[in-house]
Design a protein around this motif. Sequence first.
Motif, PDB file in Angstrom:
ATOM      1  N   GLN A  32     -24.963 -45.690  -4.918  1.00 59.52           N
ATOM      2  CA  GLN A  32     -23.678 -46.267  -5.289  1.00 59.52           C
ATOM      3  C   GLN A  32     -22.924 -46.656  -4.021  1.00 59.52           C
ATOM      4  OE1 GLN A  32     -20.084 -44.108  -7.148  1.00 59.52           O
ATOM      5  NE2 GLN A  32     -20.949 -45.210  -8.896  1.00 59.52           N
ATOM      6  N   GLU A  75     -19.364 -47.711  -2.457  1.00 59.54           N
ATOM      7  CA  GLU A  75     -17.939 -47.572  -2.728  1.00 59.54           C
ATOM      8  C   GLU A  75     -17.150 -48.264  -1.625  1.00 59.54           C
ATOM      9  OE1 GLU A  75     -17.385 -43.406  -2.804  1.00 59.54           O
ATOM     10  OE2 GLU A  75     -18.590 -43.085  -4.625  1.00 59.54           O
ATOM     11  N   SER A 100     -20.792 -53.569 -11.386  1.00 61.74           N
ATOM     12  CA  SER A 100     -19.721 -53.399 -10.403  1.00 61.74           C
ATOM     13  C   SER A 100     -18.392 -53.285 -11.134  1.00 61.74           C
ATOM     14  CB  SER A 100     -19.684 -54.581  -9.420  1.00 61.74           C
ATOM     15  OG  SER A 100     -19.430 -55.799 -10.096  1.00 61.74           O
ATOM     16  N   THR A 157      -9.625 -49.958  -4.896  1.00 69.12           N
ATOM     17  CA  THR A 157     -10.969 -49.387  -4.756  1.00 69.12           C
ATOM     18  C   THR A 157     -11.913 -50.056  -5.745  1.00 69.12           C
ATOM     19  OG1 THR A 157     -10.452 -47.625  -6.325  1.00 69.12           O
ATOM     20  CG2 THR A 157     -10.133 -47.131  -3.979  1.00 69.12           C
ATOM     21  N   TYR A 190     -16.561 -50.170  -6.833  1.00 71.59           N
ATOM     22  CA  TYR A 190     -17.895 -49.614  -6.578  1.00 71.59           C
ATOM     23  C   TYR A 190     -18.957 -50.538  -7.175  1.00 71.59           C
ATOM     24  CZ  TYR A 190     -17.903 -48.022 -11.442  1.00 71.59           C
ATOM     25  OH  TYR A 190     -17.857 -47.975 -12.806  1.00 71.59           O
ATOM     26  N   CYS A 194     -21.712 -45.253   1.270  1.00 68.59           N
ATOM     27  CA  CYS A 194     -22.820 -45.196   0.306  1.00 68.59           C
ATOM     28  C   CYS A 194     -23.128 -43.753  -0.035  1.00 68.59           C
ATOM     29  CB  CYS A 194     -24.078 -45.848   0.876  1.00 68.59           C
ATOM     30  SG  CYS A 194     -23.911 -47.595   1.226  1.00 68.59           S
TER      31      CYS A 194
END
Length: 724
Positions: free
Chosen positions: A473, A475, A495, A503, A505, A542
Amino acid sequence: MGSKWRKAKIALGLHLCVYVPRTLDDSPPSLDAAGRYSDVSSLSPVSRNSDSRPSMLTSPSPSSSGLRLSKSGSRSLKRTCAICLATMKPGHGHAIFTAECSHAFHFQCIASNVKHGNQVCPVCRAKWKEVPFQGPSSELPHGRARINPVDWPQDDAWMTVLRRLPPTRPGSHRHIASMFQAPEPSLFNDDDPLSIQSELAERPSSPKEDLDSNSNRTMDLKTYPEVSAVSRLNTHEGFTVLIHLKAPVASSGQNLGRGTANMPATTQTSRAPVDLVTVLDVSGSMAGTKLALLKRAMGFVIQNLGPSDRLSVIAFSSTARRLFPLRQMTDAGKQHALQAVNSLISNGGTNIAEGLRKGAKVMEERREKNPVCSIILLSDGQDTYTVSSPGGSQPRPDYQSLLPFSVRGSGNTGCKIPVHAFGFGADHDAASMHSISETSGGTFSFIEAEGVIQDAFAQCIGGLLSVVVQELQVEMECVHPGLRLCSLKAGSYTSHLMNDARTGYIDVGDLYADEERDFLLSVNVPAAGESGGMTSLVKVRCVYKDPVTKETATLEGDEVRIQRPENAGHRVVSIEVDRQQNRLQAADAIAAARAAAERGDLTGAVSILECCRKALAETASARAGDRLCLALDAELREMQERMASRQMYEVSGRAYVLSGLSSHSWQRATTRGDSIDGSSFIQAYQTPTMVDMVTRSHSMLLGSPTIQPPVRPARSFQLRPQPR
């Protein structure tokens, strides 16, 4: 004497037995060390005594069917092929195969004879331990592309290759025959238990080796701003930041085929074992060469799995059947799998949905799980049981309905089991196969030429056998208080941007060794006022799991910063960002062209691709000779050619375009067209382990470990000059 030979010929024509007295010129045929006739001495099997010596031919009787020939007759038969009865003189353009029982045949005749499972000499009925099979040269003269086996030339350039057969266990044929008739269990929880010993065997053998490999098991994370400086007096909408990821390199045991093309795959070390289910179409349309090549390709897959890998095979036509449960690919497991695959026959319709349901059932009901799992689906036709025909009056249902819910997963549960779909030939349903793979997180490959199927499977398992990152993932978080995230361009990967736009991810999942991923993040850069200096934009990190050690790792990236002078001057766009913008622009153009083609507007589709090619040619990376841009141009040109007419689009254009979309959306190599190395464009996403496995496939076909590997992702293309 003439009358005697006349009687003999008449008797042969009537399938009778006759005894011809020997003349003074005749002598008994010689015997080799094994007690068999070294010359052809009979036209049918000869009865033998208990001491294995040939019995003496006597006067005609129901139990004596031998025909004694003179020396001249024996010499004549040695100069002719017992299968086609044509001459076997050297220099007549035919390779000659001499079996271990000393009988000789035209290579192409005996190879055709044994490819259907024959392992006995047609003359003396001796059982062979080695059988011939055919393979083309990896590159034909004059730069011709690889073609179907049925079109391969039969000449002296061919090589006689022997395949060592595994020893047959007593009663194995009865076991295989009963396997197709025995009722299936209600639960598929009879998978082989995972072996602790075999798991340890695939891990580093000492702590020192584990320490030495730590540096190679760390991901690489880099970020690139679109430009290095933005005026502090102005805001900048849609400022692009590139996030570049690269998976750890393959360990020494994963470099398959690189100088070790003939090395057993079981020597691999330090990789995650795989649970693999292959769902294979054996409908009537697969009869003949297709089924033979599918068996050969499956044989390659089986031989290259390790003892900790487990395999199950589902065969489907009108219905689907599990040939055997998930079995570890030990020597015994491989032999069982090979016998099951070789026993397949083709008939019936095409029920893809039932095959997928049964493949998913194997995965979801297994008692134990290997770290990596995947389904390989191959079909050459339309689903005649679930999906209506294109010309039917009923609307086509959602293709995703063909995929079981257990494979699709839901949300971010991580339950997806990737289905790597292979459309075989011109008659398969490319739209359905692409939808199945896209929904499950797998890739769609288009096998246009029959002879490419083994290479296509090789490329796929070359990736599956090299998974080094799982549950990845990415971020990202804004650093500057006035910064906001605008969009994430991640292809088919899930996504999400949070409500505060601060924010976000991307769920990436598994990565193969040396695989790269590039994502574009768009942000709004506020004005900096009089403060100037540097502005921190975003920070990326990551989180992922190592499939071998099962440990979770976190990789922190550096803050992305840009300079904020009063006057930024001329904008110099980063080449790294520009080339990825070109890739996404090409992918969008391919999707738009496909939509236009499906509406029947092929002229519009070709125009969309042409406009994209012209736009790419004007970019900074294209002017700098960037390989990816050159490859994109060649790919778009190939798609234009396959959209030249409605017939061409239906036969190969649609599948070719969908395979390209699959490759770009997942940034993963797929097979498309009639060559594994992408004869018209670079395989931008092909990893070294994929290349090595394809090299091994070529080496197996040619029986030579010294074959040169296919072109690696360093090949360049020349852009076609644009009209002025």
